[in-house]
Design a protein around this motif. Sequence first.
Motif, PDB file in Angstrom:
ATOM      1  N   ALA A 115      28.642 -10.650 -32.964  1.00  0.00           N
ATOM      2  CA  ALA A 115      28.102  -9.675 -32.295  1.00  0.00           C
ATOM      3  C   ALA A 115      26.751 -10.119 -31.700  1.00  0.00           C
ATOM      4  O   ALA A 115      26.171 -10.013 -30.571  1.00  0.00           O
ATOM      5  N   ILE A 116      25.929 -10.921 -32.502  1.00  0.00           N
ATOM      6  CA  ILE A 116      24.726 -11.635 -32.299  1.00  0.00           C
ATOM      7  C   ILE A 116      24.785 -13.032 -31.388  1.00  0.00           C
ATOM      8  O   ILE A 116      24.068 -13.046 -30.428  1.00  0.00           O
ATOM      9  N   VAL A 117      25.939 -13.616 -31.775  1.00  0.00           N
ATOM     10  CA  VAL A 117      25.994 -14.900 -30.788  1.00  0.00           C
ATOM     11  C   VAL A 117      26.391 -14.603 -29.537  1.00  0.00           C
ATOM     12  O   VAL A 117      25.705 -15.307 -28.395  1.00  0.00           O
ATOM     13  N   GLY A 118      27.295 -13.658 -29.238  1.00  0.00           N
ATOM     14  CA  GLY A 118      27.566 -13.537 -27.596  1.00  0.00           C
ATOM     15  C   GLY A 118      26.418 -13.209 -26.668  1.00  0.00           C
ATOM     16  O   GLY A 118      26.570 -14.069 -25.716  1.00  0.00           O
ATOM     17  N   PRO A 119      25.613 -12.258 -26.980  1.00  0.00           N
ATOM     18  CA  PRO A 119      24.669 -11.966 -25.964  1.00  0.00           C
ATOM     19  C   PRO A 119      23.546 -13.246 -25.875  1.00  0.00           C
ATOM     20  O   PRO A 119      23.052 -13.474 -24.756  1.00  0.00           O
ATOM     21  N   LEU A 120      23.597 -13.852 -26.991  1.00  0.00           N
ATOM     22  CA  LEU A 120      22.823 -15.165 -26.909  1.00  0.00           C
ATOM     23  C   LEU A 120      23.393 -16.222 -26.075  1.00  0.00           C
ATOM     24  O   LEU A 120      22.361 -17.036 -25.175  1.00  0.00           O
ATOM     25  N   LEU A 121      24.568 -16.350 -25.945  1.00  0.00           N
ATOM     26  CA  LEU A 121      25.211 -17.374 -25.093  1.00  0.00           C
ATOM     27  C   LEU A 121      25.165 -16.991 -23.707  1.00  0.00           C
ATOM     28  O   LEU A 121      24.809 -17.658 -23.016  1.00  0.00           O
ATOM     29  N   SER A 122      25.216 -15.856 -23.443  1.00  0.00           N
ATOM     30  CA  SER A 122      25.093 -15.042 -22.134  1.00  0.00           C
ATOM     31  C   SER A 122      23.726 -15.373 -21.455  1.00  0.00           C
ATOM     32  O   SER A 122      23.439 -15.591 -20.463  1.00  0.00           O
ATOM     33  N   ALA A 123      22.913 -14.969 -22.536  1.00  0.00           N
ATOM     34  CA  ALA A 123      21.258 -15.267 -22.119  1.00  0.00           C
ATOM     35  C   ALA A 123      20.960 -16.826 -21.711  1.00  0.00           C
ATOM     36  O   ALA A 123      20.531 -17.262 -20.938  1.00  0.00           O
ATOM     37  N   MET A 124      21.469 -17.552 -22.441  1.00  0.00           N
ATOM     38  CA  MET A 124      21.479 -18.990 -22.059  1.00  0.00           C
ATOM     39  C   MET A 124      22.054 -19.395 -20.964  1.00  0.00           C
ATOM     40  O   MET A 124      21.438 -20.432 -20.220  1.00  0.00           O
ATOM     41  N   ILE A 125      23.264 -19.181 -20.786  1.00  0.00           N
ATOM     42  CA  ILE A 125      23.757 -19.179 -19.513  1.00  0.00           C
ATOM     43  C   ILE A 125      23.126 -18.765 -18.050  1.00  0.00           C
ATOM     44  O   ILE A 125      22.805 -19.399 -17.245  1.00  0.00           O
ATOM     45  N   LYS A 126      22.542 -17.172 -18.255  1.00  0.00           N
ATOM     46  CA  LYS A 126      21.595 -16.715 -17.228  1.00  0.00           C
ATOM     47  C   LYS A 126      20.534 -17.707 -16.939  1.00  0.00           C
ATOM     48  O   LYS A 126      19.879 -18.062 -15.732  1.00  0.00           O
ATOM     49  N   GLN A 127      19.887 -18.409 -18.058  1.00  0.00           N
ATOM     50  CA  GLN A 127      18.463 -19.157 -18.315  1.00  0.00           C
ATOM     51  C   GLN A 127      18.724 -20.486 -17.658  1.00  0.00           C
ATOM     52  O   GLN A 127      18.021 -20.756 -16.696  1.00  0.00           O
ATOM     53  N   ASN A 128      19.956 -21.252 -17.874  1.00  0.00           N
ATOM     54  CA  ASN A 128      20.047 -22.639 -17.867  1.00  0.00           C
ATOM     55  C   ASN A 128      20.881 -22.820 -16.338  1.00  0.00           C
ATOM     56  O   ASN A 128      20.927 -23.900 -15.919  1.00  0.00           O
ATOM     57  N   PHE A 129      21.705 -21.672 -15.893  1.00  0.00           N
ATOM     58  CA  PHE A 129      22.761 -22.107 -14.952  1.00  0.00           C
ATOM     59  C   PHE A 129      22.580 -20.844 -14.141  1.00  0.00           C
ATOM     60  O   PHE A 129      23.626 -20.212 -13.851  1.00  0.00           O
ATOM     61  N   PRO A 130      21.540 -20.332 -13.722  1.00  0.00           N
ATOM     62  CA  PRO A 130      21.376 -18.970 -12.667  1.00  0.00           C
ATOM     63  C   PRO A 130      22.417 -19.189 -11.715  1.00  0.00           C
ATOM     64  O   PRO A 130      22.587 -18.159 -11.194  1.00  0.00           O
ATOM     65  N   ASP A 131      22.423 -20.242 -11.026  1.00  0.00           N
ATOM     66  CA  ASP A 131      23.144 -20.460  -9.899  1.00  0.00           C
ATOM     67  C   ASP A 131      24.531 -20.646 -10.077  1.00  0.00           C
ATOM     68  O   ASP A 131      25.469 -20.924  -9.095  1.00  0.00           O
ATOM     69  N   ARG A 132      25.018 -21.017 -11.273  1.00  0.00           N
ATOM     70  CA  ARG A 132      26.433 -21.402 -11.685  1.00  0.00           C
ATOM     71  C   ARG A 132      27.033 -20.709 -12.878  1.00  0.00           C
ATOM     72  O   ARG A 132      27.711 -21.156 -13.602  1.00  0.00           O
ATOM     73  N   ALA A 133      26.432 -19.398 -12.667  1.00  0.00           N
ATOM     74  CA  ALA A 133      26.773 -18.723 -13.853  1.00  0.00           C
ATOM     75  C   ALA A 133      28.420 -18.572 -14.016  1.00  0.00           C
ATOM     76  O   ALA A 133      29.022 -18.579 -15.246  1.00  0.00           O
ATOM     77  N   ALA A 134      29.157 -18.330 -13.047  1.00  0.00           N
ATOM     78  CA  ALA A 134      30.538 -17.792 -12.935  1.00  0.00           C
ATOM     79  C   ALA A 134      31.241 -19.404 -13.693  1.00  0.00           C
ATOM     80  O   ALA A 134      31.964 -18.824 -14.390  1.00  0.00           O
ATOM     81  N   SER A 135      30.702 -20.232 -13.005  1.00  0.00           N
ATOM     82  CA  SER A 135      31.376 -21.400 -13.845  1.00  0.00           C
ATOM     83  C   SER A 135      31.147 -21.857 -15.076  1.00  0.00           C
ATOM     84  O   SER A 135      32.107 -22.087 -15.993  1.00  0.00           O
TER      85      SER A 135
END
Length: 400
Positions: A115-135
Amino acid sequence: MSDTNKKTNIILLLITIFAISINLRPAITSIGPMLETIRDQLSLSNAQVSLLTAVPVIGMGIFAMLSPILNRLFGLKQTMYVMLLLIGLMTALRGFISGYFILLSTALIVGIAIAIVGPLLSAMIKQNFPDRAASVIGVYSFGMGVGSAASAGLTAVFYESTKSYQFALSIWSVLAIIGLLCWFLTMRGYAEVRLKNANDKIGSSKKSVSPWNSKKAWLFLLFFGLQSSAFFSIITWLAPIAIASGMSLLQAGTLLSVMTTVQIFLNILIPLAMERFGSRRFWLLLMVISGMISIVCFWTGIYPLMWVGAFIMGIPLGGLFPVALLLPLDETENAQDANAWTAMMQTGGFVMGGLLPLVIALVYDYTADHHLTFIIMMSLYVMMLILSFLIENKKQEVAT
């Protein structure tokens, strides 16, 4: 930092996202092929044994909101270390201590960690890959698919080889070692510095609106809950349904493997296709209708059609989860908001996902009739079909 070093760090970060995500399902999905074995050896009812998959998923929902809180208190780096360690230790513990209580308690703790890991990964993706989030969501969901497929397909093989359900369940703890090693390598240097800089930037931004006050966020929560319910219901009950239809344990495990193998490839191919052809509604309709066709194939009880159904079911299993994860990323502006929206979505969504397999177990204990199981599963896809017309394309408002 040189372009070469940047590319190296990006590749390492992608590998780490994959290595962490493969840990987020095996402790749950490995139970499915062992349901009949555990039930018989521990003299449990269907409802009791179904709690082994229901409890962690419900925990994933109830405790998802801890993710942004722990991130603020202890930071991403330390929080991720502790959660991966918990997943590994609790999974390994199943191999050393037997009994229903240890299976249930480790399931709960693993669910909290996921439960805690999942949203952290999503936040990492939004932060580090804002223009390639889908990939990158594709990489995330691909890793989860690999973990699900491997545990669903190989757990029965490990059991047949050792005649020990404890070994078959605990062997998946080795994946946590891989995740911890990759996280350690990624957190040395570039990724850690970048996360700190991003947090500084977030701190100076304007105050965000809570997702709990957003109608769109509630719509996302409902959709996430329905797709989670569909996923965990079919992962938990396909093998028992196949065995009830006359298949052996190994055949049922292979049927599950076919389904999850298709899921693996579509976990990454569908997000890539969505990035190129971005209509949410088209992809949602494709996946939901595929799920409905698959359930009809399973419902017939005819072996060739059940194999066809397993292949087709890989489409919604492979695509609905990454689509659901993309919804809050599309609607938020920064990693902090993405973390909050994802945590809120998963809070209610995983509670729904955990309860449905349990409801199926209770109904089956009372009726001994899997026709009602299929009616419940079909109703989930009918409701998702309705939601497909309410969820608009990226950045468009939902009609109210």
